[in-house]
Design a protein around this motif. Sequence first.
Motif, short mmCIF file in Angstrom:
data_model
loop_
_atom_site.label_atom_id
_atom_site.label_comp_id
_atom_site.label_asym_id
_atom_site.label_seq_id
_atom_site.Cartn_x
_atom_site.Cartn_y
_atom_site.Cartn_z
N LYS A 170 0.86 -1.19 0.00
CA LYS A 170 0.00 0.00 0.00
C LYS A 170 0.89 1.24 0.00
O LYS A 170 1.89 1.29 0.71
CB LYS A 170 -0.90 0.03 1.24
N LEU A 171 0.49 2.22 -0.80
CA LEU A 171 1.29 3.44 -0.92
C LEU A 171 0.50 4.62 -0.36
O LEU A 171 -0.60 4.92 -0.84
CB LEU A 171 1.62 3.68 -2.40
N ILE A 172 1.05 5.26 0.66
CA ILE A 172 0.41 6.49 1.16
C ILE A 172 1.37 7.66 0.95
O ILE A 172 2.59 7.48 0.92
CB ILE A 172 -0.02 6.38 2.64
N ILE A 173 0.79 8.84 0.75
CA ILE A 173 1.63 10.02 0.50
C ILE A 173 1.37 11.09 1.56
O ILE A 173 0.31 11.15 2.17
CB ILE A 173 1.38 10.63 -0.91
N ASP A 174 2.39 11.88 1.77
CA ASP A 174 2.30 13.01 2.67
C ASP A 174 1.33 14.02 2.08
O ASP A 174 1.48 14.39 0.91
CB ASP A 174 3.68 13.66 2.82
N ASP A 271 -3.28 4.83 -1.63
CA ASP A 271 -4.12 4.10 -0.68
C ASP A 271 -4.45 4.93 0.56
O ASP A 271 -5.23 4.48 1.41
CB ASP A 271 -3.41 2.82 -0.25
N GLY A 272 -3.84 6.09 0.66
CA GLY A 272 -4.14 6.91 1.83
C GLY A 272 -3.16 8.05 1.98
O GLY A 272 -2.35 8.33 1.09
N PHE A 273 -3.24 8.69 3.16
CA PHE A 273 -2.46 9.90 3.38
C PHE A 273 -1.83 9.91 4.77
O PHE A 273 -2.41 9.41 5.73
CB PHE A 273 -3.37 11.14 3.27
N ARG A 274 -0.68 10.54 4.83
CA ARG A 274 -0.09 10.91 6.11
C ARG A 274 -0.33 12.41 6.23
O ARG A 274 0.08 13.19 5.36
CB ARG A 274 1.41 10.58 6.11
N ALA A 305 -13.60 3.70 0.64
CA ALA A 305 -14.03 3.22 1.96
C ALA A 305 -12.87 2.70 2.82
O ALA A 305 -12.86 2.88 4.03
CB ALA A 305 -15.08 2.12 1.79
N ASP A 306 -11.86 2.07 2.19
CA ASP A 306 -10.79 1.49 2.99
C ASP A 306 -9.53 2.36 3.00
O ASP A 306 -8.42 1.88 3.23
CB ASP A 306 -10.45 0.08 2.50
N VAL A 307 -9.70 3.66 2.79
CA VAL A 307 -8.56 4.58 2.79
C VAL A 307 -7.86 4.53 4.16
O VAL A 307 -8.50 4.30 5.19
CB VAL A 307 -9.04 6.02 2.48
N TYR A 308 -6.54 4.70 4.15
CA TYR A 308 -5.78 4.73 5.41
C TYR A 308 -5.27 6.15 5.65
O TYR A 308 -4.63 6.73 4.78
CB TYR A 308 -4.60 3.75 5.33
N VAL A 309 -5.59 6.68 6.82
CA VAL A 309 -5.12 8.03 7.17
C VAL A 309 -4.36 7.95 8.48
O VAL A 309 -4.85 7.39 9.46
CB VAL A 309 -6.30 9.02 7.31
#
Length: 575
Positions: A170-174, A271-274, A305-309
């Motif tokens: 999973k790839l999350i970005i700032d 997949d989400g955000f920091r 719906a399954d976003v990661y924050v």
Amino acid sequence: MKRIVLLIAMISLSLFMIGCKGEGYVIREVVEETQQTDSKKDMEDRDQVFDSDIEDNMMKQIDYKYQQELNIIDDNYRNYYEIFLYSFYDSDGDGIGDIQGLISKLDYINDGDPTTDTDLGFNGIWLMPIMPSTTYHKYDVTDYYSIDSDYGTLDDFKELIKECDKRGIKLIIDLVFNHTSSKHPWFKEAVSYLEGLGEDQEPDPKECPYVEYYNFDKDKKGATGYHKAGRSDWYYECIFWDGMPDLDLDNDEVRGEIEKIAKFWLDTGVDGFRLDAVKEFFTGQKDKNTEVLKWFTEYVRSVKADVYVVGEAWDSKDIISAYYSSGTTSFFNFPLAMHNGEIVKAVRKLGSSTASSFANSLIHIYDLYKSSNSDYIDAPFISNHDTTRVSAQCVNNEEMMKMSAGVLLTLDGSPFVYYGEEIGMNSYGDKDENKRLPMNWSNTDTRGMTRKPSNADIVEQKFPAVDEQLEDSLSILNYYKRAVRIRNENPEIARGETSLIEELIDSNILALRKNYNSSEITIIYNINNEDAKVSLSDPGLTDINIRGYLSVDGREVTLEDNVLEMPKYSIVVLK
Ligand code: CA
């Protein structure tokens, strides 16, 4: 050998203490001299022990008999690797790391093939800011819909997402929306509009909506955090730096812009955000910050719906707990992190910290967070791009560095490991650039090596580069690999309901039960530099077997007649 280790430890400790006083120039010379002496001694030692120890080590690698099948669940419990692209891997020879460089190194992080054990096994990546910016760190965004040209193009980024997908990463970005860059078109237009106003003229948002995007004021509020807006009579809020004006997150149009930006990146495939700097959304106003977090989390969930924050609330456990009421999935667990956080304090036995006090802190923190959000996922870490590295926190003590990593990677939730920690890279002092140095891939092969951020110092590295550590079964790198592997074999580690096994806990021994989907595992830690015997009969753990273990020196954890023999600084998972 012990005397040499002690000597090195004493020299390191005194260097660390002098280092704290900030005499950078002198220190670097001393470090260099000491390290030459160290490496000469190391070589002599190695020559002497080559026949016995090295062969033993290789045997031990083969001897590890507890490898289990991987049991990776596709949810938001992940093992994250934090990457500063600038310093990671350069694909085109300009000395700056980039997206294509990362793609070429993805197999190092996770090759997606469960039959190999050559990769680290991380199944999440957090990329520090990638959008166009005026700085090397890129926390001042000038365009929220593009990729900084240092790093590549949007097409490169889409390729990265595809390659991550292939590998189950999973790839999350700032996402930085506390502030923009002062070079962002919104801010530039607002300032030039204000510059054109007459002395007693009030700004009209109908003429320039951007004057309401930021916090402009005729008065300079407070001594810091406000700066003059160009040649106008106005000041603007900038909590970090005058190049980063704070956005007004109460403004509906600003929220609309942020929703558009978040949707753009989710549609692109992240997949989400920091979330950067959440406690500065409204500095000092916890409830307002919580409301912003709630709005953002609900919006991104409505898109995916399954976003990661995961939020950066650099604060105490009580404040972090309050932020969890926003429904945001994760917050970095700052109370566990850094040289004075619970993990390193427990491993180094700093102050009055013991295995027992650490156990109680953990349960207290988990209860606190859970009381705010029963679906929370903890985000433990020890270091990141703003902190000293684990090597500095443990004064280069390799055993303590490994043990700290072992503790981190057996905790609840989604642990975050900063790039380079797996080879024990060093940071130096307080300067940010010295915490963000080029990934040390090799000392002999310069391919992909980045140049250091321009303000960084030359920081001597105590531990070998990636290529050397890959070959050494007892390296820090191979310790991380084993730790991530054990995590990937036992889903209970991340997801289990954690409770203490009081009968076994003392100042050196930590013992936890974790229950997940009616499966229970036990984790026992010997947080001490001496071996320990632990009888499992007292807590009635008689029908139990070793699932895997981590030890800092290659020695085995054994279980015979309900008694565990645990080498110093070892961790064992039982079921
Ligand atoms: Ca490059």
